[in-house]
Design an enzyme around this catalytic site. Structure first.
Site, PDB file in Angstrom:
ATOM      1  N   GLU A 165       0.838  -1.215  -0.041  1.00 38.62           N
ATOM      2  CA  GLU A 165      -0.022   0.066   0.019  1.00 38.62           C
ATOM      3  C   GLU A 165       0.976   1.234   0.046  1.00 38.62           C
ATOM      4  OE1 GLU A 165      -2.553   1.522   0.089  1.00 38.62           O
ATOM      5  OE2 GLU A 165      -4.495   0.666   0.106  1.00 38.62           O
TER       6      GLU A 165
ATOM      7  N   ARG B 273      -6.745   1.283  13.841  1.00 33.61           N
ATOM      8  CA  ARG B 273      -5.254   1.588  13.147  1.00 33.61           C
ATOM      9  C   ARG B 273      -5.504   2.606  11.889  1.00 33.61           C
ATOM     10  NH1 ARG B 273      -5.064  -0.285   7.942  1.00 33.61           N
ATOM     11  NH2 ARG B 273      -6.312  -2.211   7.221  1.00 33.61           N
TER      12      ARG B 273
ATOM     13  N   ASN C  52      -4.929   4.021   8.238  1.00 37.57           N
ATOM     14  CA  ASN C  52      -4.819   3.226   7.084  1.00 37.57           C
ATOM     15  C   ASN C  52      -4.261   4.179   5.905  1.00 37.57           C
ATOM     16  OD1 ASN C  52      -5.673   0.871   5.419  1.00 37.57           O
ATOM     17  ND2 ASN C  52      -7.283   2.204   4.321  1.00 37.57           N
TER      18      ASN C  52
ATOM     19  N   ASN D 130      -9.974   5.360   2.418  1.00 37.80           N
ATOM     20  CA  ASN D 130      -8.750   5.032   1.279  1.00 37.80           C
ATOM     21  C   ASN D 130      -8.610   5.895   0.167  1.00 37.80           C
ATOM     22  OD1 ASN D 130      -6.838   2.848   1.270  1.00 37.80           O
ATOM     23  ND2 ASN D 130      -8.683   1.367   1.238  1.00 37.80           N
TER      24      ASN D 130
ATOM     25  N   ASP E 261      -9.793   1.226  -4.044  1.00 40.27           N
ATOM     26  CA  ASP E 261      -8.763   1.154  -3.078  1.00 40.27           C
ATOM     27  C   ASP E 261      -7.993   2.508  -3.081  1.00 40.27           C
ATOM     28  OD1 ASP E 261      -6.893   0.378  -0.931  1.00 40.27           O
ATOM     29  OD2 ASP E 261      -6.878  -1.611  -1.363  1.00 40.27           O
TER      30      ASP E 261
END
Length: 292
Positions: free
Chosen positions: A23, A103, A105, A151, A201
């Site tokens: 990522e 968390r 991202n 995202n 994404d």
């Protein structure tokens, strides 16, 4: 509309890898390097596409993104919140703002060097994610609540439109904003994607204002106009392309990360590598380091 194929429809492996969830690609013109992460492994990779060589910093945390700092090293979006990582890999948590079970991202700097980042729960509970901004003085604030898996953050070339994908919802939103401000308003749906076509994404905006979106579970990268029209797509040789960023000395290569997580793969499958789409028919915008 029926999408046109982009001018180059073949993606090649640029950096061989076996990332669980690759990522956060960001092109660093200092040395012509691509930085990217493996989220669950806590790895921050720095790769030289010209040689294929990669150096890795291992962090003791999930890391959603790692962006170069103006003074050197990285700012990392982690399980706790935000951390500084020096060139040797030592990590110092500077802003621990997330509770257990959450968390950070995806994250990206705007053109003023402020880091925007999405948070999510580890099990992607609907509506429990948020959009945060980390200022150069390391203060933070929440810009938007009620998300699930934020995202794909980026801005239009003039800085007046902010884009955000909520992956699990299958939606890309657009917001009005101002280049010098972190206020976002007038949210509207730019593009909605049926789940059978994959999930949006990470994304990157090119110099003409079009969006390039990695389609997790969709085997492709799509290109959208600033109005949300589907302009084209590039098939990918992996099922889970995860994010993309323009790079190369002329910003005319689209680098695409990918993931192996959750897949039963044969030996030699390239999932988890970084791919390159040469001459995609667009050039990108330069990245901005974190100003803090």
């Amino acid at each position: 509309m029926t999408p046109r194929q982009a001018s180059t429809t073949r993606a090649r492996v640029a950096i061989h890898g076996t990332a669980k969830v690759g990522e956060g690609p960001v092109w660093d013109p200092a040395g012509d390097r691509l930085h990217w992460v493996d989220i669950p492994a806590g790895h921050v990779h720095t790769s030289d596409p010209a040689t294929g060589r990669t150096s890795t910093i291992a962090l003791p945390t999930h890391v959603g993104a790692a962006v170069p700092r103006r003074e050197g090293g990285f700012v990392a979006a982690t399980s706790a919140g935000f951390a500084a990582v020096d060139a040797g890999g030592a990590m110092t948590v500077r802003r621990a703002i997330l509770p257990d079970g959450q968390r950070m991202n995806d994250a990206k700097c705007d053109r003023h060097g402020r880091l925007w980042a999405g948070s999510t729960t580890m099990d992607f509970q609907p509506g429990e994610g948020a959009l945060h901004v980390l200022m150069p003085d390391w203060t933070t604030r929440v810009l938007l609540n009620g998300l699930t898996l934020p995202n794909g953050l980026d801005w239009s070339p003039d800085g007046r439109t902010f884009y955000l994908a909520d992956t699990m919802v299958g939606e890309i939103s657009a917001f009005d904003t101002e280049p010098g401000d972190t206020t976002i308003r007038r949210r509207r749906t730019l593009f909605r994607i049926p789940s059978e076509r994959g999930m949006p994404d990470g994304l990157s905006v090119d110099a003409t204002g079009c969006l390039w979106v990695a389609m997790w579970g969709g085997d492709r990268v799509i290109r959208l106009s600033p109005d949300g029209d589907l302009l084209g797509e590039v098939p990918m040789p992996v099922h889970q392309p995860s994010s993309c960023a323009f790079g190369g000395p002329r910003l005319d290569v689209l680098y695409v990360t990918s993931a192996r997580d959750g897949l039963d793969l044969p030996a030699g499958d390239p999932a988890g590598s970084v791919f390159a789409i040469d001459r995609p028919g667009a050039v990108g915008l330069p990245s901005t380091p974190f100003a803090g």
